[in-house]
Design an enzyme around this catalytic site. Sequence first.
Site, PDB file in Angstrom:
ATOM      1  N   SER A 287      66.684-133.166  55.796  1.00 47.83           N
ATOM      2  CA  SER A 287      67.349-134.312  56.434  1.00 47.83           C
ATOM      3  C   SER A 287      66.303-135.168  57.117  1.00 47.83           C
ATOM      4  O   SER A 287      65.304-134.651  57.631  1.00 47.83           O
ATOM      5  CB  SER A 287      68.360-133.828  57.476  1.00 47.83           C
ATOM      6  OG  SER A 287      68.831-134.904  58.267  1.00 47.83           O
TER       7      SER A 287
ATOM      8  N   TYR B 118      69.698-129.112  65.056  1.00 47.70           N
ATOM      9  CA  TYR B 118      69.859-129.404  63.626  1.00 47.70           C
ATOM     10  C   TYR B 118      68.580-130.018  63.056  1.00 47.70           C
ATOM     11  O   TYR B 118      68.047-129.562  62.036  1.00 47.70           O
ATOM     12  CB  TYR B 118      71.034-130.363  63.435  1.00 47.70           C
ATOM     13  CG  TYR B 118      71.256-130.800  62.006  1.00 47.70           C
ATOM     14  CD1 TYR B 118      72.015-130.031  61.132  1.00 47.70           C
ATOM     15  CD2 TYR B 118      70.705-131.992  61.528  1.00 47.70           C
ATOM     16  CE1 TYR B 118      72.221-130.429  59.824  1.00 47.70           C
ATOM     17  CE2 TYR B 118      70.902-132.399  60.224  1.00 47.70           C
ATOM     18  CZ  TYR B 118      71.654-131.618  59.371  1.00 47.70           C
ATOM     19  OH  TYR B 118      71.847-132.008  58.073  1.00 47.70           O
TER      20      TYR B 118
END
Length: 251
Positions: A143, A156
């Site tokens: 990501s 995250y």
Amino acid sequence: MKIAIITGGSNGIGKSTALELGKRGVSVILTYHSHKESADDVVRQIEQNNGVRAIGLKLDLSQKSTFDDFTQQIRESLHEVFQRNSFDYLVNNGGIGGGMMFPEMTEDYFDLILNTNFKGPVFLTQQLIQLMEDGGRIVNTSSNSASLTPPGYSVYGSLKAALSTWTRYLAKELAPRQIRVNAVSPGPVHSNFGDGVFDKHPEYIKPLADQTALGRIANPDDIGKVIVNLLSDDFSWVTAQDIEVSGGFML
């Protein structure tokens, strides 16, 4: 006949990757966590391509203790369904999203993100590379939160950064087997990731699109096609790379 294993293949980026591989004549083993009906539908769509086979297997990436049994299921499926003892491509796509601001962060949240998004892919890959052909290919879904710093995504983003770094180490260690390992780092994607946040809150879409150079957020096909091309011979001299696929988000 080439065979790909795709975790989290019942929806979103994983589904788009699986369908695109099927169109290109690659058979697929996809995993799902809780959406068996969606997985069955993806299998049906893939098998509409002549000569292509597909199956769906249940997998919880957060439960490392199940990986031995899952790997045995893969062995049996390769033999019984595909008449092979090995596979060619692995896409570590399965994961969980959702942010939590640091002052409110709980240990349960931390452990869930850690086990699903990093520990799970690492130890599952350790099991599955025993069955991968030399000259195989691995793509990890990271990501661009690994390099940006959106509030609430400290855990995250940090663990996606760990996945991207691990990609480089794995590429080096598997190079003697001519196995290429790369990652893709999407920006915002309109999928059911993060519990379908964009369907529940469509008002989030425009501000993100306004921060994207190409003027919209991604759809899963935008990412899936990049993954499939990274697996292909067209990228045979590319390894240890993390390719941002964000349309210029926050460029």
